[in-house]
Design a protein around this motif. Structure first.
Motif, PDB file in Angstrom:
ATOM      1  N   LEU A 160      -3.561  33.725  13.007  1.00  0.00           N
ATOM      2  CA  LEU A 160      -4.268  33.273  11.817  1.00  0.00           C
ATOM      3  C   LEU A 160      -4.452  31.761  11.848  1.00  0.00           C
ATOM      4  N   ASP A 161      -5.487  31.297  11.167  1.00  0.00           N
ATOM      5  CA  ASP A 161      -5.770  29.865  11.046  1.00  0.00           C
ATOM      6  C   ASP A 161      -5.001  29.331   9.837  1.00  0.00           C
ATOM      7  N   PRO A 162      -3.999  28.473  10.036  1.00  0.00           N
ATOM      8  CA  PRO A 162      -3.202  27.993   8.903  1.00  0.00           C
ATOM      9  C   PRO A 162      -3.992  27.129   7.924  1.00  0.00           C
ATOM     10  N   ALA A 163      -5.146  26.628   8.334  1.00  0.00           N
ATOM     11  CA  ALA A 163      -5.955  25.793   7.441  1.00  0.00           C
ATOM     12  C   ALA A 163      -6.727  26.629   6.423  1.00  0.00           C
ATOM     13  N   LEU A 164      -6.822  27.955   6.663  1.00  0.00           N
ATOM     14  CA  LEU A 164      -7.512  28.862   5.748  1.00  0.00           C
ATOM     15  C   LEU A 164      -6.533  29.963   5.361  1.00  0.00           C
ATOM     16  N   PRO A 165      -5.679  29.727   4.388  1.00  0.00           N
ATOM     17  CA  PRO A 165      -4.618  30.678   4.057  1.00  0.00           C
ATOM     18  C   PRO A 165      -5.159  31.967   3.445  1.00  0.00           C
ATOM     19  N   PRO A 166      -4.463  33.074   3.626  1.00  0.00           N
ATOM     20  CA  PRO A 166      -4.906  34.355   3.064  1.00  0.00           C
ATOM     21  C   PRO A 166      -4.978  34.318   1.545  1.00  0.00           C
ATOM     22  N   ARG A 167      -6.027  34.923   1.020  1.00  0.00           N
ATOM     23  CA  ARG A 167      -6.205  35.041  -0.423  1.00  0.00           C
ATOM     24  C   ARG A 167      -6.985  36.333  -0.712  1.00  0.00           C
ATOM     25  N   ILE A 168      -6.872  36.800  -1.941  1.00  0.00           N
ATOM     26  CA  ILE A 168      -7.762  37.839  -2.447  1.00  0.00           C
ATOM     27  C   ILE A 168      -8.813  37.149  -3.307  1.00  0.00           C
ATOM     28  N   ALA A 169     -10.073  37.378  -3.001  1.00  0.00           N
ATOM     29  CA  ALA A 169     -11.168  36.714  -3.716  1.00  0.00           C
ATOM     30  C   ALA A 169     -12.099  37.767  -4.306  1.00  0.00           C
ATOM     31  N   PHE A 170     -12.637  37.440  -5.468  1.00  0.00           N
ATOM     32  CA  PHE A 170     -13.505  38.358  -6.215  1.00  0.00           C
ATOM     33  C   PHE A 170     -14.752  37.621  -6.675  1.00  0.00           C
ATOM     34  N   ALA A 171     -15.921  38.259  -6.470  1.00  0.00           N
ATOM     35  CA  ALA A 171     -17.163  37.772  -7.069  1.00  0.00           C
ATOM     36  C   ALA A 171     -18.056  38.976  -7.353  1.00  0.00           C
ATOM     37  N   GLY A 172     -17.426  40.004  -7.916  1.00  0.00           N
ATOM     38  CA  GLY A 172     -18.089  41.279  -8.168  1.00  0.00           C
ATOM     39  C   GLY A 172     -17.321  42.429  -7.567  1.00  0.00           C
ATOM     40  N   ARG A 174     -13.402  42.957  -5.004  1.00  0.00           N
ATOM     41  CA  ARG A 174     -12.233  42.276  -4.445  1.00  0.00           C
ATOM     42  C   ARG A 174     -12.216  42.389  -2.916  1.00  0.00           C
ATOM     43  N   HIS A 175     -11.889  41.260  -2.271  1.00  0.00           N
ATOM     44  CA  HIS A 175     -11.837  41.197  -0.815  1.00  0.00           C
ATOM     45  C   HIS A 175     -10.611  40.384  -0.404  1.00  0.00           C
ATOM     46  N   LEU A 176      -9.901  40.860   0.601  1.00  0.00           N
ATOM     47  CA  LEU A 176      -8.816  40.093   1.188  1.00  0.00           C
ATOM     48  C   LEU A 176      -9.398  39.218   2.290  1.00  0.00           C
ATOM     49  N   VAL A 177      -9.227  37.896   2.162  1.00  0.00           N
ATOM     50  CA  VAL A 177      -9.765  36.942   3.124  1.00  0.00           C
ATOM     51  C   VAL A 177      -8.669  36.576   4.117  1.00  0.00           C
ATOM     52  N   LEU A 178      -8.938  36.840   5.400  1.00  0.00           N
ATOM     53  CA  LEU A 178      -8.017  36.483   6.476  1.00  0.00           C
ATOM     54  C   LEU A 178      -8.798  35.694   7.514  1.00  0.00           C
ATOM     55  N   ALA A 179      -8.267  34.538   7.918  1.00  0.00           N
ATOM     56  CA  ALA A 179      -8.975  33.658   8.837  1.00  0.00           C
ATOM     57  C   ALA A 179      -8.347  33.698  10.224  1.00  0.00           C
ATOM     58  N   ALA A 180      -9.171  33.958  11.219  1.00  0.00           N
ATOM     59  CA  ALA A 180      -8.729  33.969  12.609  1.00  0.00           C
ATOM     60  C   ALA A 180      -8.741  32.547  13.168  1.00  0.00           C
ATOM     61  N   ALA A 181      -7.790  32.264  14.035  1.00  0.00           N
ATOM     62  CA  ALA A 181      -7.710  30.929  14.618  1.00  0.00           C
ATOM     63  C   ALA A 181      -8.757  30.719  15.700  1.00  0.00           C
ATOM     64  N   THR A 182      -9.256  31.801  16.303  1.00  0.00           N
ATOM     65  CA  THR A 182     -10.225  31.686  17.392  1.00  0.00           C
ATOM     66  C   THR A 182     -11.339  32.712  17.222  1.00  0.00           C
ATOM     67  N   ARG A 183     -12.464  32.424  17.852  1.00  0.00           N
ATOM     68  CA  ARG A 183     -13.576  33.375  17.843  1.00  0.00           C
ATOM     69  C   ARG A 183     -13.197  34.637  18.610  1.00  0.00           C
ATOM     70  N   GLU A 184     -12.369  34.481  19.648  1.00  0.00           N
ATOM     71  CA  GLU A 184     -11.941  35.631  20.433  1.00  0.00           C
ATOM     72  C   GLU A 184     -11.117  36.603  19.584  1.00  0.00           C
ATOM     73  N   ARG A 185     -10.273  36.056  18.717  1.00  0.00           N
ATOM     74  CA  ARG A 185      -9.476  36.916  17.843  1.00  0.00           C
ATOM     75  C   ARG A 185     -10.382  37.705  16.899  1.00  0.00           C
ATOM     76  N   LEU A 186     -11.391  37.038  16.361  1.00  0.00           N
ATOM     77  CA  LEU A 186     -12.321  37.714  15.455  1.00  0.00           C
ATOM     78  C   LEU A 186     -13.092  38.807  16.186  1.00  0.00           C
ATOM     79  N   ALA A 187     -13.461  38.546  17.428  1.00  0.00           N
ATOM     80  CA  ALA A 187     -14.266  39.503  18.185  1.00  0.00           C
ATOM     81  C   ALA A 187     -13.484  40.753  18.558  1.00  0.00           C
TER      82      ALA A 187
END
Length: 294
Positions: A160-172, A174-187
């Motif tokens: 995980l990318d420590p600069a983008l900490p996990p959160r639950i976000a809502f704008a209509g 609910r979504h759990l936001v998790l940030a990968a540290a690398t593009r390879e991890r996301l892929a």
């Protein structure tokens, strides 16, 4: 279910791309007056897209407030269940309507609240729809829930990318936001469908918003959607709106900012979502192009 004679016309549009083979496809039923809830769910399952939108008349107050009667009630169904809000199906529906009644402002009454949408014609003749979310919120994810999500995804916490900490976000929705540290991890996405689905039902999540930050305002995202019966959503407007609220809440971007989210590349359906934040307005705007399929 309704008979074949009563079966409404089903339109198919893709959102967040001008290419029918890109973005996220949605079913659009412009006249769902004769359909029951069971009918709508069955049609959504038959279409097989991550969501389909069903239009009926708006509430009386909204009908009176909207200019030229350009207001509708919209309900969204995945192949497995109704969802409170869907951004890509909103964009697809707005573009389908604009092709029939012209560009301009629309108002949609959804289970999540009232969602204004503006459709404009670009210089090349394409149509762009921009929705304005309901008021968002962001909350911390419990440690145990985060641990379970990572286990279901088979993602080590160190990825995980420590600069983008996990959160639950809502704008209509609910979504759990998790940030990968690398593009390879996301892929590299191969998750435990049943395990993640169970966690998402417990937390009332619509998708998990997986993100990698390319630059200050450019992000790549993916959205597992097992609760909708879909392994992955190709372009997710509701999650993009939630992510905009997340980015602002955490101070990752300026109060006035325009973010670009790339989604669908790993699925072979590239799309682009534009997320706009305005200082003093908590709502998030999400826009993109769209086009009819077939």
């Amino acid at each position: 279910m309704t008979t074949n004679e009563d079966h409404p016309e089903v339109l198919r549009y893709t959102a967040f791309s001008g290419d029918p083979d890109g973005g996220n496809p949605a079913g659009v039923i412009l006249d769902a007056r004769a359909l029951s809830d069971a009918d709508m769910l069955a049609i959504a399952a038959e279409i097989g897209y991550s969501e389909s939108a069903f239009l009926t008349a708006p509430p009386e107050g909204l009908r009176e407030a909207a200019a030229d009667g350009r207001a509708y009630t919209v309900r969204y169904f995945s192949p497995k269940a109704e969802v409170p809000f869907c951004g890509h199906a909103t964009v697809a529906t707005a573009i389908a309507l604009a092709e029939r009644i012209g560009p301009g402002d629309l108002v949609f009454a959804t289970r999540a609240g009232t969602v204004p949408v503006s459709v404009t014609e670009e210089a090349d003749g394409s149509l762009r729809a921009t929705l304005t979310s309901v008021e968002p919120y962001v909350e911390k994810a419990a440690d145990d829930d985060l641990t379970e999500a990572l286990a279901a995804l088979d993602w080590p916490a160190a990825d995980l990318d420590p600069a983008l900490p996990p959160r639950i976000a809502f704008a209509g929705a609910r979504h759990l936001v998790l940030a990968a540290a690398t593009r390879e991890r996301l892929a590299d996405l191969a998750y435990d469908f049943a395990r993640l689905e169970a966690l998402m039902h417990r937390l009332d999540l619509t998708t998990v918003q997986l993100v990698w930050r390319e630059s200050a305002t450019v992000f790549h995202v993916r959205d597992p959607f097992p609760v909708g019966g879909v392994v992955e959503d190709p372009a997710t407007g509701a999650a993009a709106a939630a992510f905009g609220a997340y980015a602002r809440e955490l101070g990752l971007v300026d109060e006035d900012a325009v973010l670009t989210l790339h989604q669908g590349e790993d699925l072979g359906r590239p799309g682009r979502l534009t997320v706009t934040l305005h200082a003093g307005d908590p709502r998030v705007r999400v826009g993109g192009t769209g086009v009819r399929i077939g």
